[in-house]
Design an enzyme around this catalytic site. Structure first.
Site, mmCIF file in Angstrom:
data_model
loop_
_atom_site.group_PDB
_atom_site.id
_atom_site.type_symbol
_atom_site.label_atom_id
_atom_site.label_comp_id
_atom_site.label_asym_id
_atom_site.label_seq_id
_atom_site.Cartn_x
_atom_site.Cartn_y
_atom_site.Cartn_z
ATOM 1 N N GLY A 57 -3.187 0.425 -6.578
ATOM 2 C CA GLY A 57 -2.676 -0.756 -5.864
ATOM 3 C C GLY A 57 -3.700 -1.889 -5.778
ATOM 4 C CB CYS A 58 -7.207 -1.810 -5.189
ATOM 5 S SG CYS A 58 -6.756 -0.632 -3.926
#
Lengths: 412, 106
Positions: free
Chosen positions: B104-105
């Site tokens: 997600g990052c």
């Protein structure tokens, strides 16, 4: 009369507009028709929203009619999309029309969804809580800041991933500059609350940007995942019960894909369309493609990334039309100018595998842009990008960089 | 009272520079117990609901689930998830489950 095949593009933002301009040159228009659908007639230069709160840009700098950028030979339909029916290769529009397609490009983007956070839309919204990822939010914040005489300004990122992950940092750097110019910097506390464990997603850039926050007297609050907003007592509360007081909250709400993706049962938990990160094709349907931030590929959600996706996408759509398998050519390349205030900027260039590194760009050893360090040239690069965006990029013109990232001129 | 967990099982395994297990196939529940112990977490029934879900997601999709995926799929509230894995449940659950850092990052 022979029925033409249809390339349907959903969304006429950065990605959709570029693909329309490219495909109209590539496809045989005796055989194909190209249709692009968007609900909005206005094109927003989203990277410009950052500058609006500080009165660096005016509304006219970031708004133009979409029709100026779409080719005449592409049919433009202004309508909401009711539902995509991928198993039938069909899209139903809110205006009642149904379009059958042979190839579909989903370019419906992502948007902020403040409703996802408890309390965010309660009493303080657009009073002392603003976002700057929408035109309305950025404009309302500009009006607020003109008469604000200082206090504690907290910028928070609710959850990842977000569009343009450097934008919150740029906002803080510009805020530092803006309050300095107004002579009230000493009356303003600047705080950055992020769910990440540092200033940015990639280690070397995170360390350099973290140092810059410190030098500018901006307090970093890492691993802060916002659980709720208490707008009565002016505080944000994390899921692990840490509290941060604010006088002014500038928030980056949860980013999600378009609602039609969820209605059509095609998205993940954040309404992003699952797609192959190297071919940009849907995991489930072989005639559906994604560009920009509509998909779930783990690249930055930014216009530069949409641009780097473009050549790969064109080639793969053409290969599919010719009965060939798509090529895994997209490497996650992103290239971002970061405004650091006082007419300086930083440039970062990275992909799925290689984090941002120092060096020179785009000409190895020469630049003119310096990677991962502050320079005035990087600032002017960013400011001239608006002209390039409107006049070259959207029209699918050539840019002086390659789609795949290069290691030339970088110091590993 | 905390029961002692033998963490010597980790000595023969390879971890990356952020302390994530390199080969997810090296993982066993005992490895999970040992990683958790090093992080100061004693695993209970609710932890295992999350960890088993993470392993299942990885087996089916080849990826570590995001926090949203876990809360929807494993029937664990966000608040509870942060209580179970303080400091960053997506990352820490993946670490204990022997998986990669969630993507997600970016």
């Amino acid at each position: 009369m022979k029925t033409k095949k249809t390339l349907l593009i959903l969304g006429a933002g950065t990605g959709g507009t570029m693909i329309a301009n490219k495909m109209v040159e590539r496809l045989d228009l005796e055989e194909w028709k190209i249709i692009i659908v968007d609900r909005d007639e206005t094109h927003y230069y989203q990277p410009g929203f950052l500058f609006i709160p500080f009165d660096i840009y005016r509304p006219g700098d970031v708004i133009k009619p979409k029709r100026n950028f779409l080719p005449r030979l592409v049919e433009t339909v202004v309508s909401d999309i009711e539902v995509i029916e991928p198993d039938e290769s069909r899209v139903k529009l809110a205006n009642g029309r149904t379009i059958d397609y042979n190839e579909l490009v989903i370019a419906t983007g992502s948007t902020v969804v403040p409703e996802e956070t408890e309390g965010l839309l309660d009493g303080g919204w657009r009073k002392n809580i603003f976002d700057f990822y929408t035109f309305e939010g950025a404009s309302a914040l500009a009006r607020f800041l003109r008469t604000w005489d200082g206090g504690r300004l907290v910028v928070n990122v609710v959850e990842m991933p977000i569009k343009c992950p450097v934008a919150p940092l740029e906002f803080l750097f510009l805020a530092d500059w803006y309050f300095h110019e107004r002579g009230i910097r000493s009356k303003v506390d600047l705080v950055y609350a992020t769910p990440l464990d540092g200033a940015f997603t990639k280690p070397r850039a995170s360390s350099i940007l973290g140092d810059m926050l410190e030098q500018k007297g901006i307090h970093l609050e890492p691993t802060f995942s916002t659980g709720r907003v208490d707008s009565t007592n002016h505080k944000i509360v994390s899921w692990d019960d840490r509290e941060l007081d604010y006088d002014l909250l500038v928030t980056v709400p949860t980013n999600m894909g378009a609602e039609v993706i969820e209605r059509s049962g095609m998205g993940d938990d954040l309404r992003f369309v699952p797609a192959d990160k190297h071919t940009l094709r849907s995991d489930k349907w072989e005639n559906i493609w994604i560009i920009g931030d509509a998909g779930n590929v783990p690249a930055s959600k930014a216009g530069s990334v949409a641009h780097f996706m473009l050549d790969v996408l064109i080639e793969n759509i053409e290969r599919h039309i010719d009965g060939l398998a798509p090529l895994p050519l997209f490497d996650g390349h992103a290239n971002c100018f970061i405004e650091s205030g006082f007419e300086k900027g930083i440039l970062i260039d990275f992909n799925y595998d290689v984090e941002p590194l120092p060096g020179r760009f785009p000409l190895p050893g020469m630049g003119p842009f310096a990677l991962l360090q502050e320079s005035p040239a990087n600032h002017w690069g960013k400011m001239s990008f608006r002209w390039i965006y409107w006049n070259v990029l959207l029209k699918g013109g050539e840019m002086p960089f390659t789609s795949q990232m290069s290691m030339a001129g970088k110091w590993a | 009272m905390m029961s002692a967990v033998d963490t010597s099982i980790l000595d023969s395994l390879e971890f990356d520079d952020q302390n994530f297990l390199v080969n997810a196939t090296d993982w066993t529940p005992a490895v999970g117990e040992a990683i958790a112990a090093e992080l100061g977490i004693v695993l209970g029934e609710r932890h295992w609901v999350v960890l088993n879900f993470c392993r299942k997601e990885w087996e089916e999709h080849g990826e570590s689930p995001t926090i949203r995926r876990i809360t929807k799929g494993a029937d664990v509230g966000t608040k509870e998830l942060y209580d179970l894995f303080p400091g960053g449940p997506g990352k820490i659950a993946a670490q204990i489950a022997g998986l990669k850092k969630p993507t997600g990052c970016v």
